[in-house]
Enzyme design. Structure first.
Site, PDB file in Angstrom:
ATOM      1  N   CYS A  35       0.854  -1.182   0.000  1.00 18.90           N
ATOM      2  CA  CYS A  35       0.000   0.000   0.000  1.00 18.90           C
ATOM      3  C   CYS A  35       0.893   1.235   0.000  1.00 18.90           C
ATOM      4  O   CYS A  35       2.017   1.212   0.522  1.00 18.90           O
ATOM      5  CB  CYS A  35      -0.905  -0.021   1.233  1.00 18.90           C
ATOM      6  SG  CYS A  35      -1.929   1.458   1.444  1.00 18.90           S
ATOM      7  N   HIS A  36       0.404   2.320  -0.585  1.00 17.89           N
ATOM      8  CA  HIS A  36       1.206   3.549  -0.622  1.00 17.89           C
ATOM      9  C   HIS A  36       1.495   4.084   0.782  1.00 17.89           C
ATOM     10  O   HIS A  36       2.455   4.844   0.967  1.00 17.89           O
ATOM     11  CB  HIS A  36       0.497   4.605  -1.465  1.00 17.89           C
ATOM     12  CG  HIS A  36       0.655   4.382  -2.938  1.00 17.89           C
ATOM     13  ND1 HIS A  36       1.809   4.710  -3.620  1.00 17.89           N
ATOM     14  CD2 HIS A  36      -0.173   3.825  -3.850  1.00 17.89           C
ATOM     15  CE1 HIS A  36       1.679   4.394  -4.897  1.00 17.89           C
ATOM     16  NE2 HIS A  36       0.485   3.848  -5.068  1.00 17.89           N
ATOM     17  N   THR A  37       0.689   3.687   1.766  1.00 16.42           N
ATOM     18  CA  THR A  37       0.976   4.116   3.138  1.00 16.42           C
ATOM     19  C   THR A  37       2.292   3.527   3.623  1.00 16.42           C
ATOM     20  O   THR A  37       3.043   4.176   4.364  1.00 16.42           O
ATOM     21  CB  THR A  37      -0.174   3.695   4.072  1.00 16.42           C
ATOM     22  OG1 THR A  37      -1.396   4.244   3.599  1.00 16.42           O
ATOM     23  CG2 THR A  37       0.073   4.190   5.496  1.00 16.42           C
ATOM     24  N   CYS A  52     -17.193   1.732  19.297  1.00 18.26           N
ATOM     25  CA  CYS A  52     -17.650   0.471  18.696  1.00 18.26           C
ATOM     26  C   CYS A  52     -19.171   0.357  18.738  1.00 18.26           C
ATOM     27  O   CYS A  52     -19.773  -0.245  17.841  1.00 18.26           O
ATOM     28  CB  CYS A  52     -17.024  -0.722  19.418  1.00 18.26           C
ATOM     29  SG  CYS A  52     -15.286  -1.000  18.990  1.00 18.26           S
ATOM     30  N   CYS A  67     -12.302   2.811  16.729  1.00 17.35           N
ATOM     31  CA  CYS A  67     -12.103   2.260  18.072  1.00 17.35           C
ATOM     32  C   CYS A  67     -10.733   2.686  18.594  1.00 17.35           C
ATOM     33  O   CYS A  67      -9.708   2.442  17.939  1.00 17.35           O
ATOM     34  CB  CYS A  67     -12.191   0.738  18.016  1.00 17.35           C
ATOM     35  SG  CYS A  67     -11.753  -0.084  19.565  1.00 17.35           S
ATOM     36  N   CYS A 109     -17.257   0.601  24.996  1.00 23.23           N
ATOM     37  CA  CYS A 109     -16.601   1.409  23.953  1.00 23.23           C
ATOM     38  C   CYS A 109     -17.665   2.166  23.169  1.00 23.23           C
ATOM     39  O   CYS A 109     -18.388   1.580  22.351  1.00 23.23           O
ATOM     40  CB  CYS A 109     -15.779   0.517  23.025  1.00 23.23           C
ATOM     41  SG  CYS A 109     -14.968   1.436  21.685  1.00 23.23           S
ATOM     42  N   CYS A 151     -12.888  -3.454  19.171  1.00 23.60           N
ATOM     43  CA  CYS A 151     -12.871  -4.201  20.432  1.00 23.60           C
ATOM     44  C   CYS A 151     -14.227  -4.804  20.771  1.00 23.60           C
ATOM     45  O   CYS A 151     -14.308  -5.793  21.482  1.00 23.60           O
ATOM     46  CB  CYS A 151     -12.370  -3.320  21.573  1.00 23.60           C
ATOM     47  SG  CYS A 151     -13.558  -2.052  22.113  1.00 23.60           S
ATOM     48  N   HIS A 155       0.682  -3.845   6.060  1.00 23.41           N
ATOM     49  CA  HIS A 155      -0.588  -3.874   6.801  1.00 23.41           C
ATOM     50  C   HIS A 155      -1.763  -4.358   5.938  1.00 23.41           C
ATOM     51  O   HIS A 155      -2.910  -4.235   6.351  1.00 23.41           O
ATOM     52  CB  HIS A 155      -0.902  -2.474   7.337  1.00 23.41           C
ATOM     53  CG  HIS A 155      -1.122  -1.438   6.266  1.00 23.41           C
ATOM     54  ND1 HIS A 155      -0.080  -0.930   5.523  1.00 23.41           N
ATOM     55  CD2 HIS A 155      -2.245  -0.854   5.801  1.00 23.41           C
ATOM     56  CE1 HIS A 155      -0.562  -0.057   4.654  1.00 23.41           C
ATOM     57  NE2 HIS A 155      -1.873  -0.002   4.791  1.00 23.41           N
ATOM     58  N   GLU A 156      -1.480  -4.918   4.763  1.00 17.61           N
ATOM     59  CA  GLU A 156      -2.551  -5.348   3.865  1.00 17.61           C
ATOM     60  C   GLU A 156      -2.266  -6.805   3.502  1.00 17.61           C
ATOM     61  O   GLU A 156      -1.623  -7.095   2.501  1.00 17.61           O
ATOM     62  CB  GLU A 156      -2.550  -4.454   2.620  1.00 17.61           C
ATOM     63  CG  GLU A 156      -3.857  -4.446   1.847  1.00 17.61           C
ATOM     64  CD  GLU A 156      -3.885  -3.360   0.781  1.00 17.61           C
ATOM     65  OE1 GLU A 156      -4.112  -2.187   1.128  1.00 17.61           O
ATOM     66  OE2 GLU A 156      -3.679  -3.690  -0.393  1.00 17.61           O
ATOM     67  N   ARG A 194      -1.749  -2.676  -7.358  1.00 14.05           N
ATOM     68  CA  ARG A 194      -1.387  -3.419  -6.166  1.00 14.05           C
ATOM     69  C   ARG A 194      -0.392  -4.511  -6.550  1.00 14.05           C
ATOM     70  O   ARG A 194      -0.632  -5.284  -7.469  1.00 14.05           O
ATOM     71  CB  ARG A 194      -2.606  -4.049  -5.498  1.00 14.05           C
ATOM     72  CG  ARG A 194      -3.346  -3.110  -4.530  1.00 14.05           C
ATOM     73  CD  ARG A 194      -2.459  -2.725  -3.357  1.00 14.05           C
ATOM     74  NE  ARG A 194      -3.159  -1.941  -2.349  1.00 14.05           N
ATOM     75  CZ  ARG A 194      -3.174  -0.611  -2.318  1.00 14.05           C
ATOM     76  NH1 ARG A 194      -2.566   0.078  -3.274  1.00 14.05           N
ATOM     77  NH2 ARG A 194      -3.790   0.029  -1.354  1.00 14.05           N
ATOM     78  N   CYS A 246      -6.908  -2.788   3.482  1.00 18.77           N
ATOM     79  CA  CYS A 246      -6.727  -1.337   3.495  1.00 18.77           C
ATOM     80  C   CYS A 246      -7.366  -0.667   2.288  1.00 18.77           C
ATOM     81  O   CYS A 246      -8.524  -0.293   2.309  1.00 18.77           O
ATOM     82  CB  CYS A 246      -5.239  -0.977   3.586  1.00 18.77           C
ATOM     83  SG  CYS A 246      -4.941   0.813   3.708  1.00 18.77           S
ATOM     84  N   ARG A 266      -5.116   2.446  20.179  1.00 16.89           N
ATOM     85  CA  ARG A 266      -4.581   3.487  19.297  1.00 16.89           C
ATOM     86  C   ARG A 266      -3.263   4.052  19.800  1.00 16.89           C
ATOM     87  O   ARG A 266      -2.322   4.258  19.014  1.00 16.89           O
ATOM     88  CB  ARG A 266      -5.609   4.619  19.147  1.00 16.89           C
ATOM     89  CG  ARG A 266      -5.124   5.786  18.307  1.00 16.89           C
ATOM     90  CD  ARG A 266      -4.932   5.367  16.858  1.00 16.89           C
ATOM     91  NE  ARG A 266      -4.317   6.423  16.062  1.00 16.89           N
ATOM     92  CZ  ARG A 266      -3.020   6.596  15.891  1.00 16.89           C
ATOM     93  NH1 ARG A 266      -2.157   5.776  16.485  1.00 16.89           N
ATOM     94  NH2 ARG A 266      -2.558   7.577  15.130  1.00 16.89           N
TER      95      ARG A 266
END
Length: 814
Positions: free
Chosen positions: A480-482, A540, A548, A537, A532, A502-503, A809, A612, A552
């Site tokens: 991913c570009h992130t 959520c 959520c 929460c 969660c 993360h993907e 991708r 993502c 974090r």
């Protein structure tokens, strides 16, 4: 256009004189009810010149099937335009493949779907029939991804499921291609191949019925292996369809390792009998107006007597007989029926139903006796023609695709689980888990040591999961570009050394104390936005957000929820986590609340995209902005996220979708996914927002989306939103320290500026639903995967591909 129609024993010629071709084509299709004809499309038509028994005039371009000459449209002829004989040498081939198995010639190849799904016409020397055989093969655009993956990885076992279609009396390999309207679009949507064989052997030395009857000989092989002269030498259609052709397409094109079968009339008879004779080889079976009880049918009696020597010998090719005799044993030893359902469609205005040729009631009775589910749909007003097939072919392709995908997923899950757990021969699942559970695992990972430097392949140690954590084997990771944004030093939370990614699609290896939502062997997608689900929460529990905050703070610090790390290099030094995922490692540790459990049959190398970018784009449309039917939309930036916005907007019913980018090479993909207008903003002499709100629309678009991360583009996206009610959504992440600006008047006059994270999807609840929609064919995503690589060590190559500008991708399979 010019249309030419013919039967196996007839030909129709066109000469010049104006006429409305559609009306003529429709009338010709009904010349002999119940016998499919073939339509060829070339130049604008004129008028019918003659309808003749055999051919008394030489066609402009022809080929021979036995003693019968037939006109050939240009795209089905040789690529050079030369005529050919089916008994001629293969040396004129323009595209040949030679293997130890067979030699094939691609006669023609054309695109037949908007996404460039291809229809190939192929001939080869068949051992079973001792003739040259010709067949058609439809390959959806996703087959290109499979080819790229096979070439760039060592995973040669990747194949595409296929549906074999057997045509009826008088047809050849092209009838279905010409007249089953919508079939290719449905197969494209479902991501399956279609294999379309001929109905008999053909050639100068292949015998035909002496009386030139349509129901015996050429075009009427009945999918049996003939034992009687003069048929036995060449009419071996059962062996060809069940053994030689499946092996051929699997070998040359990687399709059909998992396969289903369907057909019409004589082909419906063939599909049912082929499946019933070897139910383990076929995932599912369906038919249109099949000859269900051929030993009691005039067609079947004639064929069996000629090909097999007696009608009784045809019992082994009689679907009703086979189901009643063999189907009775399918439940032996507590086994389930191999077919959860059999789908049959029958038109009630079919003249061959009334004349006793088809006899569906016999199959229905046999199914009831053995407890086999049979869905027999009877339709008023439909006859035996291809109009009938066109009306319901989408249902049949969906029917098969659902079962093919499940079978494919079951096989994939089994192989992936075995590989991920490093099973030794004969070891049990529980023993395999105990080999690594609770112990550190040493594996390969790509470590980001510093910003703006290439990733480094290292052997790292991954600690066991602690309470509330899950350790997973990463099967596939999409870039991913992130990831690149952080590697290039633009992320204010970027920490080094770290493991990016993360993907991904993963399999659970072990779980920590207190984990209940997943267990070893489950398939999961890591989600950087956790859920969660705690009653306390408010995030959520609220339908307004997916943000959520449970982990974090620690996620931003590059550590696990307890404040510690699970990665260590060879010297024992800690390595930071990334976005709670860190999937550029063969193993990683996740918080349980970051694991979205998905169906095991889902291909992890595809559904990883839901971790993502694709989810973010779709969700921005469906959740954050809730785009309505007939809305107008503008999308800035046509990477994977921008294209997923277009796809989501099209699915939501938007009727005007404006795609904006400075790279016009991306417009083709945008149009295929639903864009109605494409704008190269670098070529405009006015601001792009003025072009959209003023020239392309009177007041602007209902919804606009920034997918670039450029704050100037974010402003343009807002200012092209509709006066009074336009909404603009920020999706792209801007570099650290950048701010967005606009004149307050833009907001005072009714525009709304909002943003989205992960498209507003609640990860553990919604990601499995997205996967299910993809598996059902409703949500195709194959088109996003443009590059594939094998091994975590190829991640730098994948990054280079992403920087190249043509990659949407890049998926790295571990």
């Amino acid at each position: 256009m010019m249309i030419g129609h013919y039967y196996s024993k007839y030909a129709i010629r066109w000469t010049s004189a104006p006429m409305m071709w559609m009306g003529v084509a429709s009338s010709l299709l009904a010349i002999v009810p119940g016998h499919p004809v073939r339509a060829f499309t070339t130049r604008p038509p004129t008028r019918i010149h003659s309808f003749q028994r055999n051919q008394q005039q030489q066609p402009l371009q022809e080929y021979r099937h036995g003693s019968i000459e037939r006109s050939v449209p240009p795209f089905l002829a040789t690529p050079t335009g030369r005529s050919f004989s089916l008994t001629s040498s293969l040396q004129s081939s323009s595209e040949e493949t030679t293997t130890t198995m067979s030699k094939i010639q691609v006669i023609s190849k054309i695109s037949v779907t908007a996404n460039n799904g291809s229809l190939l016409r192929i001939r080869h020397l068949a051992e079973s029939t001792q003739t040259e055989m010709t067949f058609c093969l439809f390959l959806p655009s996703s087959h290109k991804t499979l080819l790229r993956s096979s070439k760039s990885t060592s995973k040669k076992s990747q194949t595409m499921p296929a549906l074999f279609w057997l045509s009826g009396l008088t047809c050849d390999d092209t009838n279905f291609s010409m007249k089953a309207a919508g079939a290719f679009g449905a197969a494209e949507r479902e991501g399956i191949a279609l294999v379309l064989p001929d109905t008999s052997p053909r050639g100068d030395n292949v015998p035909d019925d002496e009386t030139n009857a349509y129901d015996l000989g050429l075009g009427a092989g009945f999918y049996v292996d003939a034992t009687e002269a003069p048929w036995s030498q060449h009419y071996q259609m059962h062996q060809y369809v069940t053994q030689e052709l499946p092996a051929l397409v699997l070998h040359h094109y990687g399709v059909g390792d998992i396969k289903s079968i369907s057909g019409h009339s004589m082909g419906g008879h063939g599909a049912l009998t082929v499946a019933f004779r070897d139910p383990e080889a076929w995932t599912s079976v369906s038919a249109f107006a099949p000859i269900c009880n051929p030993t009691q049918s005039p067609w079947g009696k004639k064929a069996f007597q000629a090909y097999l020597g007696s009608v009784e010998a045809g019992n082994e090719h009689d679907a009703s007989y086979l189901l009643q005799t063999r189907g009775a044993t399918w439940n032996d030893d507590k086994k389930h029926h191999p077919f959860d359902d059999i789908l049959i469609d029958q038109g009630l205005d079919d003249e061959f139903l009334a004349s006793g040729q088809l006899l569906p009631e016999a199959l229905e009775e046999a199914a009831q006796k053995v407890g086999q589910k049979l869905t027999l749909r009877r339709h008023k007003g439909f006859d035996h023609s291809y109009y009938f097939i066109s009306a319901f072919i989408d249902d049949h392709i969906s029917f098969h695709a659902k079962r093919l995908k499940k079978a494919e997923g079951d096989k994939r899950a089994s192989l992936a689980a075995a590989a991920s757990l490093s099973a030794s021969p004969g070891s049990s699942s529980s023993s395999r888990q105990s080999e690594t559970a609770g112990k550190p695992i040493v594996c390969n990972a790509m470590v980001a040591r510093a910003p703006k430097e290439p990733l480094v392949l290292e052997r790292i140690t991954v600690d066991p999961p602690k309470a509330g954590e899950v350790r997973v084997k990463v099967i596939a990771n999409a870039l991913c570009h992130t990831d690149i944004y952080t590697l290039d030093g633009y992320d204010p939370e970027g920490l080094f050394p770290c493991i990016l990614g993360h993907e991904a699609g993963c399999i659970v290896e072990s779980v920590g104390e207190g984990v209940t939502s997943v267990q070893p062997g489950d398939h999961v997608i890591p989600c950087y936005t956790p859920q969660c689900c705690e009653p306390s929460c408010i995030f959520c529990q609220s339908p307004k957000t997916n943000l959520c905050p449970a982990i974090r703070s620690t996620q931003g610090q590059g550590v696990m929820p307890d404040g510690t790390k699970r990665f260590h290099d060879k010297d024992g030094n800690d390595i930071y986590h990334f976005m709670g995922c860190s999937t550029m490692s063969e193993y990683t540790v996740l918080a349980e609340i970051s694991c979205a459990k998905i169906a095991k049959e889902a291909p992890l190398e595809k559904v990883c995209l839901f971790g993502c970018g694709v989810s973010t784009g779709l969700g921005a449309v469906w959740n954050t902005c809730k785009v309505e039917t007939d809305s107008s939309v503008a999308v800035f930036g046509l990477g994977a996220v921008g294209l997923s916005v277009i796809q989501g907007a099209k699915m939501a019913g938007a009727t005007k979708i404006i795609a904006v980018d400075i790279n016009p090479d991306k417009f083709k993909s945008a149009i295929q996914l639903g864009a109605t207008d494409c704008v190269d903003s670098s070529q405009l002499d006015i601001a792009v927002q003025q072009h959209i709100a003023g020239q392309l629309t009177p007041w602007g678009v209902d919804y606009s989306f920034d997918c670039t991360g450029n704050v100037n583009v974010m402003r343009a996206a807002l200012e092209c939103a509709h006066r009074g009610w336009g909404t603009s959504c920020v999706i792209g992440v801007a570099a650290s320290g950048h701010e967005i600006t606009t004149r307050p008047f833009q907001l005072v006059t009714g525009r709304v500026w909002k943003g989205t994270a992960f498209g507003g999807f609640k990860s553990r609840t919604d990601v499995p639903k997205l996967v299910d929609r993809m598996m059902s064919g409703e949500l195709p995503i194959d088109h996003y995967i443009t590059d594939t690589f094998d091994g975590v060590d190829k991640t730098n190559e994948a990054i280079a591909a992403l920087h190249g500008g043509k990659c949407l991708r890049a998926v790295v399979q571990y």
